[in-house]
Each structure stands twice: as structure tokens, then as C-alpha cells.
Scaffold this active site. Structure first.
Site, PDB file in Angstrom:
ATOM      1  N   ALA C 343      47.889  47.672  27.134  1.00  0.00           N
ATOM      2  CA  ALA C 343      48.182  49.103  27.259  1.00  0.00           C
ATOM      3  C   ALA C 343      47.679  49.865  26.047  1.00  0.00           C
ATOM      4  CB  ALA C 343      49.678  49.315  27.397  1.00  0.00           C
ATOM      5  N   CYS C 344      47.692  49.218  24.906  1.00  0.00           N
ATOM      6  CA  CYS C 344      47.348  49.896  23.667  1.00  0.00           C
ATOM      7  C   CYS C 344      45.887  50.292  23.613  1.00  0.00           C
ATOM      8  CB  CYS C 344      47.661  49.019  22.479  1.00  0.00           C
ATOM      9  SG  CYS C 344      49.224  49.484  21.786  1.00  0.00           S
TER      10      CYS C 344
END
Ligand code: PLP
Ligand code: PLP
Lengths: 165, 405, 405, 165
Positions: C343-344
Site C-alpha cells: 500500500a505504501c
């Protein structure tokens, strides 16, 4: 730049464009006829010198205001005409012209048909203005190739109305 | 049509003693320097995706940021206000389609009658969605009629699109005045200028112009094709016209490609560092060529304006009594490459909409001959052309013979 | 963020003793041979517009015809059935948007839940026009559920889009079976396959497949970016999604650019002449790398299928307890370049939709690490990676310390 | 490939990522607190050893499961904490952390705020579990930075529901 198409002519078109056979005004023509219109950028004049007795062509020539395939078609047509009888010459089709030219690009087939239209016009003219015995083989109705030429001329009229201010 | 025949066609065509390429409107090489700038990015650098968190990605991102800024500077814009696209065609479409999504109430788009087809067709394609196109007529020199523009503006007007320079006849349009008229009438009407043909030819300051959208082109300044730009004024949130993953560029998903960006930026550097020099050079060649042809060949008409109202790189003349396609072919056989607005070169067998818009009769349009000049053209080429074209025209006219137009 | 800082960032980053590039999914160099094939077309040949009637134009047209045919042959298609586009993203959008114009009555588009975002987003963007997307779930290996596909087909179904190989986890999809199911149900349902990740990896015979549309990619076979293809079955008259002048290519106005076409065609030649060799090579490296990592590092899970159900070039593993962005960065500092579905790394701070679609928990997805192998990767690189990654993982895990996930 | 953003960290982020200061579990911590969630891929634990008399920090450390900027933020925060009093430490904002890191990329600011959220949690915990004299300066309501951390945790719960089959 407008809306272009690639026009990959067969080599024969270029050959005839470069060295057109039977090009030029014919002073002693028996008959001549024009097809096409300047508005379309396509005009052909076909000149015929005709032997009235045999009703056959002695020589033919053309002039053209038009693209390379227009010029080549007219020239190719005069080569096909050779010394044919008018009856035989009448039967030449645009397809024959196009085939001899190594097949014209689709969008250019009207060029072949314009030349044939001009020739047929000249033949009709001969039988209506010079030799007034209209032969049986000459149809009353205009033929498909003649129609093509007429259509193009009509289009030109339309364009003129639309575009000339 | 077999590909084999194209080869034979080319053999029959042969090559002239000299090649003079003037068909820059339709295709171009890149500068050697541009090529050298692209090379490392194809082979060794900047191949990382600038949106990925690793060294190779960051290297690309750094390069991307620096180079894009150079391009943005050339139109006095900030990097964030310049979207990279694949072509001017795409830029024009994003501007047109984009505005219809920004404002769904207004339905009228005004364009000059001499806009590029990528503007005109983009608008016409929106007919189904209720968008109406209205064209603003132009003068005999191709200059848009500002009075009619003013008259046509109303509360239904969504956007006005007026190119900065006409690509075919070189008319420099009164874009600044047009924007003032439009914005005076109604700040909410969007204004787009397709500056593809103007980019690098006349100064363009999009910020000062207060224009909403502006299209610029890499290939027109001898950068690579397949990359172009769209300026979008601060505060306007355009949407892309097709969808993909989000990457660094947003209006065209997945457009950022460092080799092409490197080439575009290098072309900008060359064109804008030598802006005055290049434009003086092409202007000199332009006038020599244009007036030279008019002097040595009978019945030549200039299409578009003259002097400083004309793009410095544009020569467009009509050789009356010559059909343009035959002309481009005959001149090609003499090594001179140009294009024509003749119907015979067009898919729809209609002459160039631009030439008819300025009131050229079809038969005048058919004889048109477009040559453009770049920093790569030389005086020698112009001299050769001035020597050679009279023979070309003569031969074409001799085929036409006694046909009266 | 100042560009100056990216430079400083790169200085702090430094360079490892060795660079091993595996992030081919996100960016690639071109082969030297590909570059050499492009070079003359930037500088001296084929710069004419292939739609213009002069020698330079015809030379381009000839080249265009020959090279395009090579590309078409690689998917057993005719040249006329292959449209050149600027990107796979564009190809996918043309297929999706195009079908909605071919058939205005049907409104449902089925896609697998692991399609590329350029398919999913393209469909979702049509919501306003009444188009509904339905996603077909996949197994834990990413294989689309054909039973559910069959169930979902109805008279409202416009199109099914199923990629040939998943770009992230390497799943080879049962496209042939899916097409049969769809066409058995209803010949009029269009079928599109995004074969970008499959092209050159598995045999693709679009004619035999009886597929309606197929996307292929140049960059994925180490050709240049900014050119791609869309196969369109005979008899389907797709429309372009934006408008311009007509040129040789019709679906993307003004796309034809000989240097990129030359590069694409050369890449095809290399990839397909050595098809077996290349795929055996990457398969060997793939398994060595994938199982090597699993053997030497604790808590490693393979994402996607194994063996011959998996693309020969795809390695995707999750290092549990490691966050992927930190991982790509730490490995970058060791000279290993890959990407993560964490997600980062994403704009929306959500993990890869593909990893969640196969049932990976977010914390598993966050630790994913995607490496691809091409003909340019070597065994030596794989060895280096197998030596180095354990240290990388150790350090990242040491930062996590006692945090329980 | 999913929906990417470029993340051009300032050099300081990379420095601290490479050499994190005050990293690691603290055995003799007075108090520790966690913020974030594995589902979001972002967890920070802040450890504090506190001098009960001066109500100030003796040492602090962190552990992190998260991206480079998460790690750097936590580390930077512990550096900022130094030996501050708890009151002073409470006042550290994510903006300070982000500024010290050369400004985090916009989308990454939550990393700074997560670290600050963790610290404040630890301080609250200290005053509720260890030293039960809650000081005046400690607000009842949760602060903005704490809220950020909570929001992220809530998002994680939502994602879990959505994605875990
Ligand atoms: C004024 C103008 N606009 C747009 C275009 C389209 O450019 P592109 O080929 O980049 O799509 C051209 C190019 O011919 C142009 O001259
Ligand atoms: C399966 C798949 N489809 C489409 C794309 C988009 O490709 P492009 O970058 O050419 O738009 C990619 C590339 O990442 C891909 O892997």
C-alpha cells in the site's frame, strides 16, 4: 495537413506518369470529348482520329489535368485503344485500364473510370455529330463508366456551390 | 497492393541528384543532437519508472523533473501546468473532451474554420453528447474574424479553440485579442489554442496570455514524435480521456518515457536558444523561395498572408493549372519533397478545408504546394528548388495542355 | 519537493557494487539491437509521412508495411487486423470504449478481478454511460473462475475481458476455455484479452483463439515504449477513442512513427526467433530465484501458481513481516531493483488489488516483492540476489523487531 | 503494477532509514505504545524511559513495521524527544517531524503523524497507568495527531473486512 491516404501506385502508373504515351492536343482529331471537372481536380480530354469507313480509330491522344493516376489512366486507355474499331473501343472497361496499371489504389479507381467515360463520350459524339448513323451496339442509356464521370461532375458542381465564396 | 510493388514503385521513381526536404508539416527527422540526447535513455539511463521507489526509479524521476521544467519554461509555464501527451492530436482532444466534462451545461464550441482536423473532428465527435460546433470564418489571409467571434459568444458557449498559427497557410492568429474578447464576455468560457505550428516560431507566453489550454508539439521543433504537451492553466482540473494506472503524468496514463522526453527537451533547448537566429534564417529562405517562385513561374498565387503576419517557416503557393498530387510526385522525382492540399491526396477527395475556407476555388486549392523551412534547410536547397520547380511546373502544365480551367 | 533534493537523495542512496534490474514490469531499456534498428529512422530514413505521395513518404510506407507485418505475424494475424497504438493502456481503452459504441444496447462488462487497472478503470469510467462492471473472482493462484464467468453471462453482456497472463503474479489464464464458454453462450459477446504480459512468453495465436480483441506490448519484449498494438478481429469496425486527421493507422490518429515501429519489429524478431531459448532461460532463473529465496529466507510465500501454470518470467513472493516499500528501498541500496504491491507504494495507500483478490491478507500483500526476468538477466545476477536478499530481509525484519502482525 | 506515486524523499529520510537512531525494543521502558495497523502496512511502537520525578524522558526508542518514511519519522521523533519533559514532548507536532525530515511527500505525511500519535499515546498511558496524577496540560480530548493515527487504524479495519476472504 488534410485527411491523407497512402497511395502506393503500382510501378506502371509511375512509368506512364513519367513518360506518358499519346499525350497532347490532336489538331486533326475527328472528335474529342472532356470528362471531369476542375473543381474535382480531374479532367481528361480524349482525342480520336477516326477512319469513317472502317469506323475504327486511326490514332488517339489525351490531355489531363489531374493526379498521376489520372494521367496514367488516360495514357493507358489510349494504348488500349490502339487501332480498335469504335465498337471494340466502346467495350474497354475501367477495370481493364486499372488492371493494366497494376490495379489502381481503391480510392483512385474513379480515375480509370473517368478516362473510359471520356472515351465513350467521344464515341457517342462521333455518332451524333460526325457520322450520324448510330450503330446498334451503342446503348441508348448511359453506361456505368459514363455515369461515374457524370457523378464526379455533379459532385464538382456541389462543391463549387459549397466552397466558392 | 503488395508491399513488393512499393519497392518496384520506388525503383521506377529513382533518386534525384539532390534531396530537398520541405515536408516538415507531415514528417521529420530529429536533430543529431536530439538523437544523442535520447540515446543513453534507451540503453542505460532513466529506464526506471519514475513512480517507483528505488534508485533507478528516482534517477528517472530526477531527470523527468529537470527536463520537463525546461519544456515548461519554453512557454513560460510551471512544470505542473504542463501535461505530457503522445501527440498534438491527443492534446487537442484532451482539451476539447476535457472541457465538456468540466462544464456539463454549456454545449457550444467555437472554432475557427481553419483549425487542425484534430480539433474540428474532436468537437464533431461529441455531437451525440449534444455538443454543437460553430465555425468562425476567416479572411482571405486566414485571419479569424473577431467580430463574428464576439457575436457568437453566449451563455451556452463552452469553449473557443483558435490555433496560434495556421499549419497550412502560416497565418498568425490574433489569439491575444481573441482571449480578451472571450474573457471580457464571460470568464467561464474556456479558451484553447493549438500552438503546434507556432511553437518555436513566435514567442508564446501562456501565462501572460491567460489562455486555459495550449497544445505544443515536439516533432515540429525536430524533436521526436510520440510526445507532445498540453498546457493547463492553474486551477483547472482536467480529466484524462482514457484510463489506466496512475503514474507520474496524469492526463495520459503511462505516457512518461524518458528517451522521448530527453529528445523533446533537447529540441526545446536548441530551438529556443537559437530562437531569433533560426527564425531569421527560415524567414529569409521563406521569402526567397516564395517570391522566387512567384517571379520565375507564371500564374503563382501565395496562400496566406505575407511579411510579419505570416509564420516565418511557411511557404504555400498555388500553381494555377497544376494538379497538386501530380505536382508533389513530379517534384519528388526531382528531389523536392512537399505536400499539397489537393483533393487527390485526401481520403475524401476534397481539397484542403483551409484553402477553401480562405476562399480559394477548388482548382486553386488543387494546385497548392506547401513547403516548410526548418533550421536544417539551407540556402543551397532553396536555390536548387528555384531552379528546378519551373521545369516541374512546366511539365505538369504541358500535360494539361489546352484544358481550360 | 525540489528536484535538487532528488539529486541529494541519490547521493545519500549511493550505488551498490552490482546492479541487478528485475523491475521490468515498470520500466525497461531496449536491446542494443533494437536501438540500432531505430537509429536510422530517427536520423535519415522513413521520416516521411507514409500517407504522402512522394518518395520519402513511400519509403516510409514500404517500411511500415513490411515491419507491421512482422509484428502481426507474431500473433498469427494479418497486418490489417493489427492497430498500432501508443500503449497497452490505450489498446485496452480502445477495446473497452470501442465495444460500447459497437453495441449500444448491452451494458455489462465482465472482467476478472485481477485485470490490469487500465482495463478496470476504463470500464469504470463508463459508469455515467450506464456501463456496469462485474468482476469474476479468481482462485488462490489467480485463475479466473470459469463457472462464475458462465453464470454471469446474459443477454445484457457486452464484453468479457480476461488477460492472458497476470502481470503481477504470473497466472496463465484459461483464455481459450473462457472464449469457448462465452461464444457458446452468445456469439455477439465481445471477448478481449490483454496479452501485454503474455506476449513473447507463451504462444499466442489470436486467429485460432477466435478472440475479438487482443492487446500486445512492445516494451514488454524490450522494444521501445510509446508503441503497442491492438488486434481486432476481421469484420469488426472499431472506432478510435479520439479524433484527428486520418492517416495510415486509423484507431489512433497520427500514431505511426517509423523509429518506434522499427524498434518494436526488431524486438519481435529477437523475442520470437529465440522464443524457446529465452523462455527456457527465464524459467530456469525464475525457479532458481523463487525457490532459492524460499529456501534461504524464513517465512516466504509464493504469490501465484507454480510450474507451467506460471509465466516463465515472473517471480513474486511475500516476505512476511516486511513492509514492501522499505524492502524495495533496502534492496535498491544493495543494487537489486524490484517493485512491491505494498500500500505504501500506491497513490491510494491500498495494497495491490491483485494480491487481495487472491486472498492475501493486507499484511501479506505489503510484503510482496515482484521480480521479472528477461533475456538480459543472467544467472550471476540471480546468484547475487540470492546472496544479498537474505541480508536485506534481515535488516528490515530487525527494524520491525518485536512488532506482532 | 498498481497505482503508483513518485516518492522523492528528502535525503534525511534515507539517512535515517539507513542508520536509524534509537531503534529497538527497550527492555527497561517505563511505558510503550503502538500506533497503526498491519493492514495498512504501518505500525510504530514508541518506548519511553521516564524519570518519574522530573516527568521527563530519560531515553526513547522505536520499532517500526512500515515504509522508509515511517521508520525515519519514528527515528526522527525519538531524536526530537531527547530528554524533554513529557509536557514538552507532548507538544511535538507531526509538522516538526516532517520539517526535520526535509518535508515528507504529501501522501506520506501520515507517517509523521502516526509517530506523534504513538508518542502521545505513550504519554497518556504513562499518566493513566504509571503516574496517575494527570497533569493540567494533558487535554481530555484526543488531539489532531492522535486522531490521524486512529483514523488509520479504522481504515485498516475497513480494509480487513473488504479484502480478507
Ligand atoms: C496545428 C497542428 N495541430 C495538430 C497537429 C497534429 O499533430 P500530431 O501529429 O502530433 O498529432 C498538427 C500536425 O500535423 C498540426 O500542424
Ligand atoms: C497486463 C498489462 N496491461 C497493460 C499494461 C499497460 O501498459 P502500457 O505501459 O503500455 O500502457 C501493463 C503494463 O504495466 C500490463 O502489465
Amino acid at each position: 495537413m488534410s485527411s491523407r491516404i497512402p497511395l502506393p501506385y503500382a510501378p506502371r502508373v509511375l512509368e506512364l506518369f513519367r513518360n506518358p504515351q499519346n499525350l497532347g492536343h490532336m489538331k486533326d482529331a475527328t472528335v474529342s470529348a472532356t470528362a471531369g471537372s476542375p473543381a474535382c481536380g480531374d479532367i481528361i480530354i480524349i482525342y480520336l482520329k477516326i477512319n469513317d469507313e472502317t469506323e475504327s480509330v486511326i490514332k488517339s491522344s489525351f490531355e489531363s489535368y489531374g493526379c498521376a493516376s489520372n494521367i496514367a489512366s488516360a495514357s493507358q486507355l489510349t494504348i488500349l485503344i490502339g487501332k480498335l474499331t469504335l465498337k471494340e473501343a466502346w467495350e474497354i472497361t475501367w477495370k481493364q485500364v486499372s488492371d493494366k496499371l497494376g490495379k489502381l489504389p481503391k480510392i483512385k479507381t474513379h480515375c480509370g473510370s473517368l478516362a473510359v467515360g471520356g472515351l465513350r463520350r467521344a464515341i457517342r459524339k462521333y455518332y451524333s455529330e460526325v457520322n450520324k448513323k448510330k450503330p446498334d451496339w451503342l446503348p441508348e442509356e448511359i453506361t456505368k463508366d459514363e455515369k461515374h464521370a457524370l457523378e464526379e461532375e455533379a459532385l464538382a458542381e456541389k462543391m463549387k456551390k459549397k466552397y466558392v465564396l | 497492393m503488395e508491399m513488393k510493388s512499393v519497392k518496384e514503385l520506388l525503383e521506377v521513381h529513382g533518386k534525384a541528384e539532390k534531396d530537398c526536404y520541405f515536408d516538415w508539416e507531415n514528417g521529420s527527422i530529429v536533430d543529431v543532437e536530439v538523437f544523442n540526447a535520447m540515446k543513453p535513455f534507451f540503453l542505460e539511463k532513466g529506464y526506471g519508472n519514475p513512480a517507483i521507489t528505488h534508485r533507478i526509479g528516482w534517477e528517472s524521476y530526477e531527470f523527468y523533473g529537470i527536463e520537463k521544467e525546461k519544456i515548461a519554461n519554453s512557454i513560460n509555464a510551471d512544470s505542473v501546468n504542463l501535461a505530457l501527451t503522445f501527440s498534438s492530436t491527443e492534446s487537442n482532444n484532451i482539451a476539447v473532451i476535457g472541457t465538456t466534462r468540466l462544464d456539463k451545461k454549456r454545449k457550444k464550441i467555437l472554432v475557427s474554420s481553419v483549425e487542425h482536423l484534430s480539433v474540428i473532428h474532436a468537437v464533431k465527435a461529441l455531437y451525440d453528447q449534444g455538443i454543437k460546433i460553430e465555425t468562425i470564418p476567416v479572411s482571405h489571409n486566414g485571419v479569424v474574424n473577431l467580430d463574428i467571434l464576439q457575436e457568437k459568444l453566449d451563455e451556452n458557449t463552452l469553449m473557443v479553440s483558435l490555433q496560434s498559427i495556421n499549419h497550412e497557410i502560416g497565418t498568425i492568429q490574433p489569439v491575444k485579442e481573441a482571449i480578451e474578447i472571450v474573457k471580457d464576455k464571460d470568464e467561464d468560457i474556456y479558451f484553447h489554442t493549438d500552438a503546434s505550428a507556432a511553437y518555436g516560431r513566435i514567442p508564446l507566453d501562456f501565462l501572460d496570455l491567460n489562455v486555459d489550454f495550449g497544445t505544443i508539439s515536439s516533432q515540429k521543433i525536430l524533436g521526436p514524435k510520440s510526445i507532445a504537451g498540453l498546457y493547463v492553466k492553474d486551477g483547472i482540473k482536467l480529466k484524462s480521456i482514457y484510463e489506466g494506472q496512475l503514474s507520474v503524468e496524469i492526463l495520459s496514463p503511462d505516457v512518461e518515457y524518458m528517451p522521448l522526453l530527453a529528445g523533446f527537451a533537447k529540441a526545446v533547448e536548441i530551438q529556443f536558444n537559437k530562437f531569433k537566429e533560426i527564425n531569421e534564417h527560415t524567414l529569409k529562405l521563406r521569402d526567397k523561395l516564395m517570391y522566387g517562385l512567384q517571379t520565375t513561374i507564371p500564374r503563382v498565387e501565395i496562400n496566406g498572408p505575407e511579411g510579419h503576419h505570416r509564420a516565418p517557416d511557411n511557404v504555400n503557393v498555388s500553381f494555377l493549372g497544376c494538379e497538386g498530387e501530380a505536382l508533389t510526385l513530379e517534384s519528388s522525382m526531382s528531389g523536392i519533397f512537399a505536400s499539397s492540399g489537393s483533393a487527390c491526396t485526401s481520403r475524401i477527395l476534397m481539397p484542403s478545408h483551409i484553402l477553401t475556407a480562405i476562399g480559394r476555388k477548388p482548382e486553386e486549392a488543387h494546385g497548392s504546394f506547401l513547403m516548410k523551412l526548418t533550421r536544417l534547410n539551407t540556402e543551397e536547397e532553396v536555390n536548387y528548388t528555384l531552379e528546378t520547380l519551373p521545369k516541374v511546373i512546366n511539365r505538369i502544365r504541358s500535360i494539361t495542355g489546352g484544358i481550360e480551367l
